[in-house]
Motif scaffolding. Structure first.
Motif, PDB file in Angstrom:
ATOM      1  N   ALA A   1       0.835  -1.206   0.000  1.00  0.00           N
ATOM      2  CA  ALA A   1       0.000   0.000   0.000  1.00  0.00           C
ATOM      3  C   ALA A   1       0.867   1.252   0.000  1.00  0.00           C
ATOM      4  O   ALA A   1       0.575   2.230  -0.711  1.00  0.00           O
ATOM      5  N   HIS A   2       1.966   1.215   0.763  1.00  0.00           N
ATOM      6  CA  HIS A   2       2.889   2.354   0.801  1.00  0.00           C
ATOM      7  C   HIS A   2       3.537   2.582  -0.561  1.00  0.00           C
ATOM      8  O   HIS A   2       3.662   3.725  -1.025  1.00  0.00           O
ATOM      9  N   LEU A   3       3.933   1.489  -1.220  1.00  0.00           N
ATOM     10  CA  LEU A   3       4.548   1.601  -2.548  1.00  0.00           C
ATOM     11  C   LEU A   3       3.564   2.127  -3.597  1.00  0.00           C
ATOM     12  O   LEU A   3       3.964   2.740  -4.588  1.00  0.00           O
ATOM     13  N   MET A   4       2.280   1.889  -3.367  1.00  0.00           N
ATOM     14  CA  MET A   4       1.257   2.375  -4.300  1.00  0.00           C
ATOM     15  C   MET A   4       0.864   3.829  -4.030  1.00  0.00           C
ATOM     16  O   MET A   4      -0.049   4.369  -4.652  1.00  0.00           O
ATOM     17  N   GLY A   5       1.543   4.482  -3.056  1.00  0.00           N
ATOM     18  CA  GLY A   5       1.309   5.896  -2.805  1.00  0.00           C
ATOM     19  C   GLY A   5       0.306   6.193  -1.708  1.00  0.00           C
ATOM     20  O   GLY A   5      -0.090   7.352  -1.519  1.00  0.00           O
ATOM     21  N   ILE A   6      -0.122   5.177  -0.980  1.00  0.00           N
ATOM     22  CA  ILE A   6      -1.079   5.403   0.123  1.00  0.00           C
ATOM     23  C   ILE A   6      -0.316   5.874   1.357  1.00  0.00           C
ATOM     24  O   ILE A   6       0.720   5.301   1.715  1.00  0.00           O
ATOM     25  N   ASN A   7      -0.816   6.928   1.995  1.00  0.00           N
ATOM     26  CA  ASN A   7      -0.198   7.437   3.216  1.00  0.00           C
ATOM     27  C   ASN A   7      -0.609   6.522   4.375  1.00  0.00           C
ATOM     28  O   ASN A   7      -1.725   6.614   4.902  1.00  0.00           O
ATOM     29  N   VAL A   8       0.285   5.627   4.754  1.00  0.00           N
ATOM     30  CA  VAL A   8      -0.031   4.603   5.765  1.00  0.00           C
ATOM     31  C   VAL A   8      -0.301   5.242   7.123  1.00  0.00           C
ATOM     32  O   VAL A   8      -1.245   4.859   7.833  1.00  0.00           O
ATOM     33  N   ASN A   9       0.508   6.235   7.502  1.00  0.00           N
ATOM     34  CA  ASN A   9       0.329   6.864   8.821  1.00  0.00           C
ATOM     35  C   ASN A   9      -1.041   7.531   8.942  1.00  0.00           C
ATOM     36  O   ASN A   9      -1.715   7.410   9.964  1.00  0.00           O
ATOM     37  N   THR A  10      -1.453   8.244   7.896  1.00  0.00           N
ATOM     38  CA  THR A  10      -2.775   8.885   7.918  1.00  0.00           C
ATOM     39  C   THR A  10      -3.885   7.847   7.985  1.00  0.00           C
ATOM     40  O   THR A  10      -4.881   8.022   8.707  1.00  0.00           O
ATOM     41  N   THR A  11      -3.711   6.762   7.258  1.00  0.00           N
ATOM     42  CA  THR A  11      -4.725   5.695   7.246  1.00  0.00           C
ATOM     43  C   THR A  11      -4.869   5.066   8.627  1.00  0.00           C
ATOM     44  O   THR A  11      -5.981   4.828   9.101  1.00  0.00           O
ATOM     45  N   ILE A  12      -3.732   4.812   9.274  1.00  0.00           N
ATOM     46  CA  ILE A  12      -3.782   4.218  10.625  1.00  0.00           C
ATOM     47  C   ILE A  12      -4.437   5.190  11.609  1.00  0.00           C
ATOM     48  O   ILE A  12      -5.270   4.791  12.435  1.00  0.00           O
ATOM     49  N   SER A  13      -4.092   6.474  11.506  1.00  0.00           N
ATOM     50  CA  SER A  13      -4.710   7.476  12.396  1.00  0.00           C
ATOM     51  C   SER A  13      -6.219   7.540  12.168  1.00  0.00           C
ATOM     52  O   SER A  13      -6.993   7.659  13.124  1.00  0.00           O
ATOM     53  N   ALA A  14      -6.633   7.479  10.905  1.00  0.00           N
ATOM     54  CA  ALA A  14      -8.072   7.510  10.597  1.00  0.00           C
ATOM     55  C   ALA A  14      -8.776   6.296  11.191  1.00  0.00           C
ATOM     56  O   ALA A  14      -9.910   6.400  11.694  1.00  0.00           O
ATOM     57  N   THR A  15      -8.111   5.147  11.170  1.00  0.00           N
ATOM     58  CA  THR A  15      -8.693   3.937  11.756  1.00  0.00           C
ATOM     59  C   THR A  15      -8.898   4.110  13.255  1.00  0.00           C
ATOM     60  O   THR A  15      -9.956   3.756  13.805  1.00  0.00           O
ATOM     61  N   PHE A  16      -7.880   4.655  13.940  1.00  0.00           N
ATOM     62  CA  PHE A  16      -8.013   4.905  15.381  1.00  0.00           C
ATOM     63  C   PHE A  16      -9.132   5.913  15.643  1.00  0.00           C
ATOM     64  O   PHE A  16      -9.890   5.776  16.611  1.00  0.00           O
ATOM     65  N   ALA A  17      -9.233   6.946  14.813  1.00  0.00           N
ATOM     66  CA  ALA A  17     -10.259   7.979  15.009  1.00  0.00           C
ATOM     67  C   ALA A  17     -11.659   7.380  14.877  1.00  0.00           C
ATOM     68  O   ALA A  17     -12.530   7.623  15.725  1.00  0.00           O
ATOM     69  N   ILE A  18     -11.881   6.576  13.841  1.00  0.00           N
ATOM     70  CA  ILE A  18     -13.206   5.985  13.625  1.00  0.00           C
ATOM     71  C   ILE A  18     -13.548   4.997  14.743  1.00  0.00           C
ATOM     72  O   ILE A  18     -14.649   5.010  15.301  1.00  0.00           O
ATOM     73  N   GLY A  19     -12.591   4.146  15.098  1.00  0.00           N
ATOM     74  CA  GLY A  19     -12.831   3.170  16.164  1.00  0.00           C
ATOM     75  C   GLY A  19     -13.121   3.846  17.496  1.00  0.00           C
ATOM     76  O   GLY A  19     -14.022   3.427  18.233  1.00  0.00           O
ATOM     77  N   SER A  20     -12.373   4.909  17.810  1.00  0.00           N
ATOM     78  CA  SER A  20     -12.582   5.625  19.068  1.00  0.00           C
ATOM     79  C   SER A  20     -13.937   6.327  19.073  1.00  0.00           C
ATOM     80  O   SER A  20     -14.615   6.382  20.112  1.00  0.00           O
ATOM     81  N   ALA A  21     -14.342   6.876  17.935  1.00  0.00           N
ATOM     82  CA  ALA A  21     -15.646   7.549  17.849  1.00  0.00           C
ATOM     83  C   ALA A  21     -16.783   6.552  18.093  1.00  0.00           C
ATOM     84  O   ALA A  21     -17.763   6.859  18.792  1.00  0.00           O
ATOM     85  N   LEU A  22     -16.654   5.329  17.555  1.00  0.00           N
ATOM     86  CA  LEU A  22     -17.675   4.306  17.784  1.00  0.00           C
ATOM     87  C   LEU A  22     -17.724   3.908  19.260  1.00  0.00           C
ATOM     88  O   LEU A  22     -18.815   3.722  19.826  1.00  0.00           O
ATOM     89  N   ALA A  23     -16.552   3.791  19.894  1.00  0.00           N
ATOM     90  CA  ALA A  23     -16.513   3.455  21.324  1.00  0.00           C
ATOM     91  C   ALA A  23     -17.169   4.556  22.152  1.00  0.00           C
ATOM     92  O   ALA A  23     -17.861   4.287  23.143  1.00  0.00           O
TER      93      ALA A  23
END
Length: 300
Positions: free
Chosen positions: A186-208
């Protein structure tokens, strides 16, 4: 038959709360293979923000339904920010460390949030305000459904639909799926991995946080350690459904809620927590990949 239907309704409403928390566990594990044991305490922080904001909006004279909507939205936003801060400070520096190091860090973050809550709020349980007056509705026969159960089912259904739309229809959702499949590719394909991981934490925390607010409204209580047992049960639900699988976490939460309610209804309410953890042991022994997971062979 009416008795069974009533217990099924009660179980689904309890299980919906576990399902919302379990979604955060399973999303984070699906992305970075981390069991975030601080997730139950983010649930607690969400409930606290909901408590404070509900009192604030009630004093301002808002209509109860707006108090509920504003409280749950504010709680989700604050918890999402907290989730991102925790990920950036505690987990990101350990991205390439061993899994046990990150797991120990997660336990440390959990203790930090719990004791921070005790320090700032106090150890005593507090009453959660009745945001929406509770009403009983008779469906047919002796089957009852109260306004809190309708609210829980409505919020859970709405958030599940939103989550599915985010994961399958948005750019960040596609990035999350790509990172969960292969982070390096995913990183080699140009996806910002750090932003994606942060977004995952944000969504999961909002659901909690949403689960924390409706939990407080249902049981009319808040304390800094309230996230421990619901958080662990949500972890059981995630493992039961197949940790890393979003629909599995949802079904696992509902299944656990129904089992817990059934155990209580037959007179063994003191055993309901024990049964939940017995399920965890059984699922790890007989089907460690969960109900919806597949066994994956790893080369050694």
């Amino acid at each position: 038959m009416e008795y069974i239907t009533q217990q099924l309704i009660n179980g689904i409403s309890v299980g919906s709360i576990y399902a919302l928390i379990a979604l955060g566990y399973t999303m984070v594990y699906g992305i970075i293979k981390l069991i975030n044991f601080a997730h139950g305490d983010i649930f607690m922080v969400g409930a606290f923000v909901g408590l404070v904001s509900a009192k604030m909006f009630q004093v301002q004279g808002f209509d109860p339904i707006w108090v509920f909507i504003f409280s749950i939205l504010l709680s989700m936003i604050v918890s999402a920010i907290l989730g991102v801060i925790i990920e950036r400070i505690a987990y990101k520096p350990l991205r390439n460390a061993s899994r046990i190091s990150i797991l120990i860090t997660a336990i440390g973050v959990s203790f930090l949030l719990e004791n921070g809550g005790i320090f700032f709020i106090g150890p005593q349980a507090q009453g959660f305000p009745e945001i929406i007056p509770k009403k009983q509705y008779h469906l047919f026969g002796s089957i009852q459904l109260d306004s809190n159960q309708i609210m829980i089912l409505g919020v859970t259904f709405l958030l599940m639909v939103l989550l599915q739309l985010i994961v399958h229809k948005t750019k960040i959702g596609k990035a999350m799926r790509a990172v969960s499949f292969d982070m390096e590719a995913a990183h080699l394909m140009g996806i910002n991995v750090n932003t994606t991981i942060s977004a995952t934490f944000a969504i999961g925390s909002a659901l909690a946080a949403a689960a924390g607010v409706i939990y407080g409204m249902t049981y009319n209580s808040f304390d800094p350690l309230m996230g421990i047992i619901p958080g662990l049960k949500a972890f059981v639900a995630a493992v039961l459904g197949g940790i890393g699988i979003i629909p599995g976490a949802f079904i696992g939460g509902l299944f656990l809620g129904i089992i817990e309610t059934t155990v209580s209804s037959i007179g063994y309410s003191l055993w309901r927590d024990g049964v939940a953890f017995a399920i965890l042991i059984l699922i790890l022994i007989f089907k460690p990949s969960g109900l919806f997971g597949k066994n994956v062979r790893e080369k050694v």
